[in-house]
Design an enzyme around this catalytic site. Structure first.
Site, PDB file in Angstrom:
ATOM      1  N   ASP A 135      -2.936   8.507  -0.640  1.00  0.00           N
ATOM      2  CA  ASP A 135      -3.399   7.380   0.164  1.00  0.00           C
ATOM      3  C   ASP A 135      -5.010   6.924  -0.084  1.00  0.00           C
ATOM      4  OD1 ASP A 135      -3.382   6.193   2.598  1.00  0.00           O
ATOM      5  OD2 ASP A 135      -4.142   7.845   3.671  1.00  0.00           O
ATOM      6  N   ASP A 186     -24.743  14.982 -26.684  1.00  0.00           N
ATOM      7  CA  ASP A 186     -25.311  15.067 -28.061  1.00  0.00           C
ATOM      8  C   ASP A 186     -23.565  16.416 -27.871  1.00  0.00           C
ATOM      9  OD1 ASP A 186     -27.062  14.417 -28.709  1.00  0.00           O
ATOM     10  OD2 ASP A 186     -28.220  16.100 -28.787  1.00  0.00           O
ATOM     11  N   HIS A 208       3.523   6.641   6.390  1.00  0.00           N
ATOM     12  CA  HIS A 208       2.605   7.055   6.245  1.00  0.00           C
ATOM     13  C   HIS A 208       1.939   6.716   7.361  1.00  0.00           C
ATOM     14  CE1 HIS A 208       0.116   5.112   2.919  1.00  0.00           C
ATOM     15  NE2 HIS A 208      -1.226   4.809   3.837  1.00  0.00           N
ATOM     16  N   HIS A 214       1.180  -1.278   0.439  1.00  0.00           N
ATOM     17  CA  HIS A 214      -0.417  -0.490  -0.046  1.00  0.00           C
ATOM     18  C   HIS A 214       1.263   1.355  -0.078  1.00  0.00           C
ATOM     19  CE1 HIS A 214      -3.009   2.949   0.664  1.00  0.00           C
ATOM     20  NE2 HIS A 214      -2.636   3.573   1.852  1.00  0.00           N
ATOM     21  N   GLU A 257       0.714   5.012  12.365  1.00  0.00           N
ATOM     22  CA  GLU A 257      -0.433   4.605  13.437  1.00  0.00           C
ATOM     23  C   GLU A 257      -0.538   2.813  13.519  1.00  0.00           C
ATOM     24  OE1 GLU A 257      -5.371   4.352  12.714  1.00  0.00           O
ATOM     25  OE2 GLU A 257      -3.826   4.622  10.962  1.00  0.00           O
ATOM     26  N   ASP A 258       0.082   2.383  13.388  1.00  0.00           N
ATOM     27  CA  ASP A 258       0.101   0.684  12.464  1.00  0.00           C
ATOM     28  C   ASP A 258       1.177   0.008  13.626  1.00  0.00           C
ATOM     29  OD1 ASP A 258      -2.283   0.932  11.440  1.00  0.00           O
ATOM     30  OD2 ASP A 258      -1.635   0.881   9.201  1.00  0.00           O
TER      31      ASP A 258
END
Length: 721
Positions: free
Chosen positions: A154, A274, A87, A63, A91-92
């Protein structure tokens, strides 16, 4: 659609993931040292995310690698690419911002921190959580605009890989993308990303509708090929004869724009398709205008369809000439004419002229300044709004609606959204100008502040010292800045009025107990603040003024403090609070009895409304007197000179023009008519209800006498519901 060299997905096949392929792309525009730094960030992220997998089963690091590839195709700088790789690390994984700062420098760590999905906070709703996250992201954008570019990349990769999620979650993410991220991409001029956001979001939200439109477009494309090619060849050969080098391409509408036009304009698919659209790209601004002359001599221009965004660029830096033409057999043609630089700017926006990768580029500085100005505006709105949901509501209003261009008296151009009014114009000049505006001139004529502005008008705002925003402005302003500034002012005004009213009410309650606020020791006030859980004494006064706390009970609390003897209570009626009708938001006059100066009155506390004034004999006030803690004794000030609304019922013999005669009599008595309503009683009698502004009971008696002198008047009475 965007064309990405590394992670392009075709025919449903999985994209190829490779740091070596990315490094090869980066080496085309970055130095070897910078490429090495990006690679180092990748290997660091790979280790940090070891063992983590995406919903699709792929290693998680695919990712951030894909996000970096999207930014690489925009030729973003190496720090943005490093932030893209890292990034999700904060957090992870267990890695902190401080460690990232030591490893890769404070700039990259700040970027990662700005992009990271923030620490999980328990909110009342998911909407509030999303709003809070966006609010914090806006603050991060203010520090470094690259935060939003990494965030958009992201989100783009997440949208491309939505298929593995549950339908409900897929729709929620798609809706958020269409409402927030696609308009941000548009606001920053990033057309390619906006288009892909919209098409992917549309397909996720309404898969069947998207499939049907996609199939219809495919069929029409074959039918149209001959006409498109014929028009393109005609224009191309004419420009060759004139010696103007140009690249001409047919321009197709994307799925979401077709769907939107079908819905908003209530047109069928065939009517939308059109139109034949072309883009002509040339080498200079001078040639843009020469090409315009050529196509206008080839085909007849449609009046009112020409727009010059080269002379007056859009707020996001977009430049181009737009014109509409009648082709052969009346076929409608739309043409955009621009230079290669404008084409790049139109597709990639702020990323096309990135400040960090060029030196002294005027176009770059201009687009970057516009983006910064927008982010600064977001910050101002964020500071004024009361909560994150209100903030995001205002941001949605401001995210690139259709625009108009108006002029200041000095000839400066201001861009405003369609539907903007002179009040929006005033606030876009400066908050203080908006707060103090009282009137305006449009093209040198006096006009109402609620009039909708049109492109090309010159607007002049008339201000007055001491003037204040009118709450009614919220009914017609359209810009987020105007709305948030007015709300902020009114909240602040309401609070200061509540504190002032609360102090007066507490003084009266203390006087009823034989005391004064100034005689109460500071220590006792602090103890009251502590026992009530308020943050300061002003907050207690505010609660009293808003009607959420009872003044008499608060006075008793002060007297019941240790060591304080409560004096004998005197009659509350001796200490009535004096009012004159100019108290502001928190002294309201009841619409059931319409009290006016001279009427015996009484006040009733109402939560959040402060004091509601009733006549002493009003049935509502009589009912509520069973709660003495809610009753506030009131009396009129002697020098009251304001207008107060009162309702009259007039019974008249039916005559032609009698309503006009009645209105003339009332106006002749120096009274303003706020509302007239007529009801027929019998074929011979007309009953008229009047809401009029009067200054006192004497003034009212004079008006009623003048009405009685009308020969057709049968009866006139003051209405009390």
């Amino acid at each position: 659609m965007l064309q990405y060299s590394i992670f392009q997905t075709q025919n449903g096949q999985k994209p190829e993931h490779s740091i070596d392929a990315l490094a090869a792309t980066l080496s085309e525009y970055l130095s070897p040292e910078q490429v090495n730094l990006v690679q180092r960030a990748y290997y660091y992220a790979e280790q940090a995310h070891e063992g983590q997998r995406r919903r699709s089963g792929e290693p998680y690091v695919t990712h951030p690698l894909a996000v970096a590839a999207i930014l690489a195709d925009m030729h973003m700088d190496h720090q943005s690419l490093m932030a893209a790789m890292l990034h999700d690390v904060i957090e992870d994984t267990a890695i902190s911002k401080k460690i990232l700062s030591q490893q890769f420098g404070s700039t990259v760590a700040e970027l990662v921190d700005g992009v990271s999905k923030l620490t999980r906070i328990e909110f009342q709703s998911r909407a509030e959580q999303q709003a809070e996250n966006f609010q914090k992201m806006a603050l991060a954008m203010a520090k470094d605009i690259r935060v939003i570019l990494v965030k958009l990349a992201d989100r783009l990769h997440n949208m491309r890989t939505l298929g593995v999620l549950q339908p409900e979650k897929r729709r929620r993410i798609a809706r958020e993308t269409l409402e927030i991220y696609a308009p941000i991409a548009q606001r920053l001029g990033m057309h390619n990303i906006r288009v892909e956001f919209e098409d992917l979001g549309f397909s996720a939200m309404y898969p069947m509708r998207a499939d049907r439109i996609r199939a219809a477009v495919r069929q029409v494309r074959g039918d149209r090929r001959e006409i498109v090619e014929n028009i393109r060849e005609t224009v191309e050969s004419y420009l060759e004869e004139e010696g103007i080098p140009a690249r001409i391409t047919g321009r197709e509408k994307h799925l979401f724009s077709i769907y939107q036009k079908m819905r908003s304009k209530r047109k069928s698919f065939s009517e939308i398709m059109d139109l034949y659209a072309f883009r002509i790209v040339v080498d200079s601004v001078d040639n843009c205008y020469r090409v315009l002359g050529c196509v206008h001599s080839l085909y007849k221009p449609v009046p009112g369809q020409f727009k010059d965004y080269i002379a007056i660029p859009k707020a996001n830096g977009y430049q181009s000439l737009h014109t509409g033409l009648f082709g052969l057999h009346g076929v409608p043609i739309e043409i955009q004419i621009r230079t290669e630089e404008m084409e790049e700017m139109a597709n990639n926006g702020i990323a096309a002229h990135w400040l960090y990768k060029t030196d002294g580029d005027a176009a770059n500085g201009n687009s970057h300044a516009r983006a910064r100005q927008w982010v600064q505006g977001l910050l101002e709105i964020q500071q004024r709004t009361g909560n994150s949901l209100e903030f995001i509501e205002n941001v949605k209003i401001d995210l690139f609606p259709d625009e108009i261009y108006v002029f200041t008296p000095k000839g400066e151009i201001l861009e405003l959204p369609a539907g903007a009014t002179p009040v929006d114009f005033a606030y876009s000049v400066h908050s203080d100008v908006g707060n103090s505006c009282v009137a305006c001139r449009i093209n040198r004529r006096l006009a109402p502040l609620s009039e909708v502005l049109q492109s090309g008008q010159t607007v002049e705002v008339i201000t007055a010292q001491g003037a204040q925003p009118n709450p009614n402005w919220l009914n017609f302003v359209v810009t987020a800045k105007a709305r948030s500034t007015i709300r902020h002012f009114l909240k602040h005004q309401r609070r200061s009025e509540a504190v002032e009213l609360g102090e007066r009410m507490l003084e009266k309650a203390l006087a009823g107990l034989g005391g004064q606020l100034k005689d109460i020791p500071e220590r006792q006030l602090e103890e009251l603040v502590e026992t009530t859980g308020a943050d300061r004494f002003d907050s207690i006064l505010e609660e009293i003024g808003l009607g959420n706390r009872v003044a008499y009970l608060t006075a008793r609390q002060l007297f019941n403090a240790p060591g304080k003897t409560e004096p004998e209570q005197t009659s509350l009626g001796q200490h009535a609070m004096v009012i004159n009708g100019t108290e502001g938001f928190l002294v309201n006059f009841a619409k059931c009895c319409y009290p006016i100066p001279g009427d015996p009155i009484i006040g009733l506390l109402s939560s959040e409304k402060g004091v509601v004034v009733h006549t002493d004999n009003c049935h509502n006030s009589i009912e509520l007197r069973s709660k003495p803690e809610k009753v506030v004794p009131l009396s009129w000030a002697e020098d009251t000179d304001n207008e107060f609304t009162v309702e009259l019922k007039v019974e008249l013999s039916k005559q032609r023009g009698i309503i006009a005669v009645l209105a003339t009599r009332v106006n002749g008595a120096d009274a303003s008519i706020e509302k007239i309503s007529v009801e027929d009683d019998t074929p011979k009698v007309t009953i008229v209800h009047l809401l009029i502004g009067v200054k006192s009971r004497v003034h009212l008696a004079n008006i009623m006498r003048r009405i009685r002198h009308i020969p057709a008047t049968l009866r006139v009475t003051r209405v009390r519901h």
